[in-house]
Write a protein that holds these residues in place. Structure first.
Motif, PDB file in Angstrom:
ATOM      1  N   ILE A 102     -74.292  64.484  34.978  1.00 19.95           N
ATOM      2  CA  ILE A 102     -73.009  63.777  35.045  1.00 19.95           C
ATOM      3  C   ILE A 102     -72.051  64.498  34.094  1.00 19.95           C
ATOM      4  CG2 ILE A 102     -71.816  61.576  34.700  1.00 19.95           C
ATOM      5  CD1 ILE A 102     -74.618  60.207  34.986  1.00 19.95           C
ATOM      6  N   ALA A 103     -70.882  64.838  34.596  1.00 16.98           N
ATOM      7  CA  ALA A 103     -69.879  65.505  33.765  1.00 16.98           C
ATOM      8  C   ALA A 103     -69.503  64.606  32.588  1.00 16.98           C
ATOM      9  CB  ALA A 103     -68.646  65.827  34.600  1.00 16.98           C
ATOM     10  N   LYS A 104     -69.335  65.211  31.428  1.00 14.16           N
ATOM     11  CA  LYS A 104     -69.055  64.441  30.198  1.00 14.16           C
ATOM     12  C   LYS A 104     -67.851  63.507  30.328  1.00 14.16           C
ATOM     13  CE  LYS A 104     -71.848  66.606  26.950  1.00 14.16           C
ATOM     14  NZ  LYS A 104     -73.097  65.939  26.859  1.00 14.16           N
ATOM     15  N   PRO A 105     -66.700  63.958  30.855  1.00 13.92           N
ATOM     16  CA  PRO A 105     -65.560  63.026  30.955  1.00 13.92           C
ATOM     17  C   PRO A 105     -65.856  61.821  31.856  1.00 13.92           C
ATOM     18  CG  PRO A 105     -64.832  65.299  31.277  1.00 13.92           C
ATOM     19  CD  PRO A 105     -66.340  65.315  31.268  1.00 13.92           C
ATOM     20  N   LEU A 106     -66.564  62.065  32.943  1.00 14.04           N
ATOM     21  CA  LEU A 106     -66.933  60.966  33.838  1.00 14.04           C
ATOM     22  C   LEU A 106     -67.904  60.031  33.142  1.00 14.04           C
ATOM     23  CD1 LEU A 106     -66.767  59.631  36.596  1.00 14.04           C
ATOM     24  CD2 LEU A 106     -68.577  61.194  37.373  1.00 14.04           C
ATOM     25  N   ALA A 107     -68.889  60.589  32.471  1.00  9.55           N
ATOM     26  CA  ALA A 107     -69.858  59.769  31.731  1.00  9.55           C
ATOM     27  C   ALA A 107     -69.153  58.918  30.678  1.00  9.55           C
ATOM     28  CB  ALA A 107     -70.917  60.658  31.086  1.00  9.55           C
ATOM     29  N   GLU A 108     -68.205  59.500  29.972  1.00 11.35           N
ATOM     30  CA  GLU A 108     -67.467  58.741  28.950  1.00 11.35           C
ATOM     31  C   GLU A 108     -66.727  57.561  29.574  1.00 11.35           C
ATOM     32  OE1 GLU A 108     -65.070  61.708  27.005  1.00 11.35           O
ATOM     33  OE2 GLU A 108     -66.827  62.612  26.026  1.00 11.35           O
ATOM     34  N   ASN A 109     -66.107  57.777  30.736  1.00 12.71           N
ATOM     35  CA  ASN A 109     -65.423  56.673  31.429  1.00 12.71           C
ATOM     36  C   ASN A 109     -66.398  55.589  31.852  1.00 12.71           C
ATOM     37  OD1 ASN A 109     -62.899  57.853  31.194  1.00 12.71           O
ATOM     38  ND2 ASN A 109     -62.981  58.823  33.204  1.00 12.71           N
ATOM     39  N   TRP A 110     -67.540  56.000  32.403  1.00 10.10           N
ATOM     40  CA  TRP A 110     -68.542  55.029  32.848  1.00 10.10           C
ATOM     41  C   TRP A 110     -69.144  54.277  31.657  1.00 10.10           C
ATOM     42  CZ3 TRP A 110     -71.704  58.273  36.914  1.00 10.10           C
ATOM     43  CH2 TRP A 110     -70.957  58.389  38.099  1.00 10.10           C
ATOM     44  N   ILE A 111     -69.380  54.966  30.563  1.00  6.97           N
ATOM     45  CA  ILE A 111     -69.927  54.313  29.363  1.00  6.97           C
ATOM     46  C   ILE A 111     -68.935  53.282  28.847  1.00  6.97           C
ATOM     47  CG2 ILE A 111     -70.536  54.691  26.934  1.00  6.97           C
ATOM     48  CD1 ILE A 111     -71.737  57.443  27.938  1.00  6.97           C
ATOM     49  N   LYS A 112     -67.677  53.651  28.798  1.00  5.49           N
ATOM     50  CA  LYS A 112     -66.633  52.708  28.368  1.00  5.49           C
ATOM     51  C   LYS A 112     -66.619  51.482  29.284  1.00  5.49           C
ATOM     52  CE  LYS A 112     -61.681  52.263  27.634  1.00  5.49           C
ATOM     53  NZ  LYS A 112     -60.366  52.819  27.909  1.00  5.49           N
ATOM     54  N   GLU A 113     -66.724  51.710  30.578  1.00  2.00           N
ATOM     55  CA  GLU A 113     -66.708  50.597  31.532  1.00  2.00           C
ATOM     56  C   GLU A 113     -67.931  49.696  31.339  1.00  2.00           C
ATOM     57  OE1 GLU A 113     -65.132  48.330  34.852  1.00  2.00           O
ATOM     58  OE2 GLU A 113     -64.343  49.484  33.173  1.00  2.00           O
ATOM     59  N   THR A 114     -69.104  50.274  31.115  1.00  2.00           N
ATOM     60  CA  THR A 114     -70.289  49.432  30.909  1.00  2.00           C
ATOM     61  C   THR A 114     -70.167  48.613  29.628  1.00  2.00           C
ATOM     62  OG1 THR A 114     -71.571  51.199  29.832  1.00  2.00           O
ATOM     63  CG2 THR A 114     -71.866  50.910  32.238  1.00  2.00           C
ATOM     64  N   ARG A 115     -69.549  49.170  28.607  1.00  6.25           N
ATOM     65  CA  ARG A 115     -69.331  48.399  27.369  1.00  6.25           C
ATOM     66  C   ARG A 115     -68.391  47.230  27.616  1.00  6.25           C
ATOM     67  NH1 ARG A 115     -69.452  53.739  23.998  1.00  6.25           N
ATOM     68  NH2 ARG A 115     -71.598  53.624  23.241  1.00  6.25           N
ATOM     69  N   GLU A 116     -67.338  47.464  28.376  1.00  2.79           N
ATOM     70  CA  GLU A 116     -66.407  46.383  28.697  1.00  2.79           C
ATOM     71  C   GLU A 116     -67.068  45.326  29.575  1.00  2.79           C
ATOM     72  OE1 GLU A 116     -62.637  47.914  30.071  1.00  2.79           O
ATOM     73  OE2 GLU A 116     -62.526  49.314  28.383  1.00  2.79           O
ATOM     74  N   LEU A 117     -67.867  45.776  30.529  1.00  3.85           N
ATOM     75  CA  LEU A 117     -68.594  44.829  31.390  1.00  3.85           C
ATOM     76  C   LEU A 117     -69.541  43.967  30.564  1.00  3.85           C
ATOM     77  CD1 LEU A 117     -69.374  47.116  34.447  1.00  3.85           C
ATOM     78  CD2 LEU A 117     -67.779  45.183  34.397  1.00  3.85           C
ATOM     79  N   SER A 118     -70.190  44.558  29.582  1.00  3.86           N
ATOM     80  CA  SER A 118     -71.105  43.809  28.720  1.00  3.86           C
ATOM     81  C   SER A 118     -70.358  42.689  27.986  1.00  3.86           C
ATOM     82  CB  SER A 118     -71.771  44.751  27.717  1.00  3.86           C
ATOM     83  OG  SER A 118     -72.719  44.054  26.945  1.00  3.86           O
ATOM     84  N   LYS A 119     -69.181  43.001  27.466  1.00  3.19           N
ATOM     85  CA  LYS A 119     -68.371  41.988  26.778  1.00  3.19           C
ATOM     86  C   LYS A 119     -67.941  40.893  27.745  1.00  3.19           C
ATOM     87  CE  LYS A 119     -66.629  45.234  23.355  1.00  3.19           C
ATOM     88  NZ  LYS A 119     -65.500  46.064  22.957  1.00  3.19           N
ATOM     89  N   MET A 120     -67.560  41.293  28.935  1.00  2.00           N
ATOM     90  CA  MET A 120     -67.141  40.310  29.942  1.00  2.00           C
ATOM     91  C   MET A 120     -68.304  39.401  30.335  1.00  2.00           C
ATOM     92  SD  MET A 120     -64.786  42.837  32.265  1.00  2.00           S
ATOM     93  CE  MET A 120     -64.075  41.595  33.343  1.00  2.00           C
ATOM     94  N   LEU A 121     -69.481  39.985  30.478  1.00  2.00           N
ATOM     95  CA  LEU A 121     -70.657  39.174  30.817  1.00  2.00           C
ATOM     96  C   LEU A 121     -70.992  38.202  29.700  1.00  2.00           C
ATOM     97  CD1 LEU A 121     -72.763  41.894  32.618  1.00  2.00           C
ATOM     98  CD2 LEU A 121     -72.035  39.706  33.611  1.00  2.00           C
ATOM     99  N   CYS A 122     -70.862  38.638  28.447  1.00  2.45           N
ATOM    100  CA  CYS A 122     -71.095  37.725  27.315  1.00  2.45           C
ATOM    101  C   CYS A 122     -70.146  36.537  27.391  1.00  2.45           C
ATOM    102  CB  CYS A 122     -70.912  38.453  25.983  1.00  2.45           C
ATOM    103  SG  CYS A 122     -72.334  39.423  25.494  1.00  2.45           S
ATOM    104  N   GLY A 123     -68.881  36.815  27.690  1.00  2.00           N
ATOM    105  CA  GLY A 123     -67.901  35.742  27.817  1.00  2.00           C
ATOM    106  C   GLY A 123     -68.229  34.792  28.950  1.00  2.00           C
ATOM    107  N   LEU A 124     -68.660  35.334  30.074  1.00  2.00           N
ATOM    108  CA  LEU A 124     -69.009  34.492  31.219  1.00  2.00           C
ATOM    109  C   LEU A 124     -70.250  33.658  30.925  1.00  2.00           C
ATOM    110  CD1 LEU A 124     -68.227  33.740  34.110  1.00  2.00           C
ATOM    111  CD2 LEU A 124     -69.580  35.691  34.911  1.00  2.00           C
TER     112      LEU A 124
END
Length: 113
Positions: free
Chosen positions: A85-107
């Motif tokens: 996985i290209a580093k810039p794409l991986a960084e975007n996906w990692i950021k998204e998974t971190r945000e999803l984790s926070k959203m799931l905690c809230g839900l």
């Protein structure tokens, strides 16, 4: 509430679609299978949880979605380090998974109240 209206479901589904499309060219079947399965698990478990009757059941599936999201983030990190996985794409996906984790905690918290 319809799970399709949840932003966390919409975003996790979009991430799964992106991962499936990007990994289509990956020749390492084991890696491709694992990362796409964990990506698919996140929105699928959100949907299953939201379709359950009891708050306890909903929370259980949301926790599973959160755990799958952590598994997915790990696979993205590894995929980046081994150049699948290209580093810039991986960084975007990692950021998204971190945000999803926070959203799931809230839900989960909202569901427990």
């Amino acid at each position: 509430m319809d799970f399709e209206k949840l932003v966390v479901w919409q975003r996790s589904k979009a991430l799964a679609v992106d991962i499936y499309r990007e990994m289509a060219r990956c020749e390492d079947f084991g890696f491709k299978n694992q990362i796409t399965r964990s990506a698919l698990s996140v929105p699928s478990n959100i949907a299953e949880g939201m379709e359950r009757r009891s708050a306890r059941e909903k929370s259980w599936f949301l926790w599973i979605a959160k755990a799958s999201n952590g598994e997915l983030r790990t696979q993205i990190i590894i995929g980046s380090e081994i150049a699948y996985i290209a580093k810039p794409l991986a960084e975007n996906w990692i950021k998204e998974t971190r945000e999803l984790s926070k959203m799931l905690c809230g839900l989960i918290k909202k569901n427990s109240d």
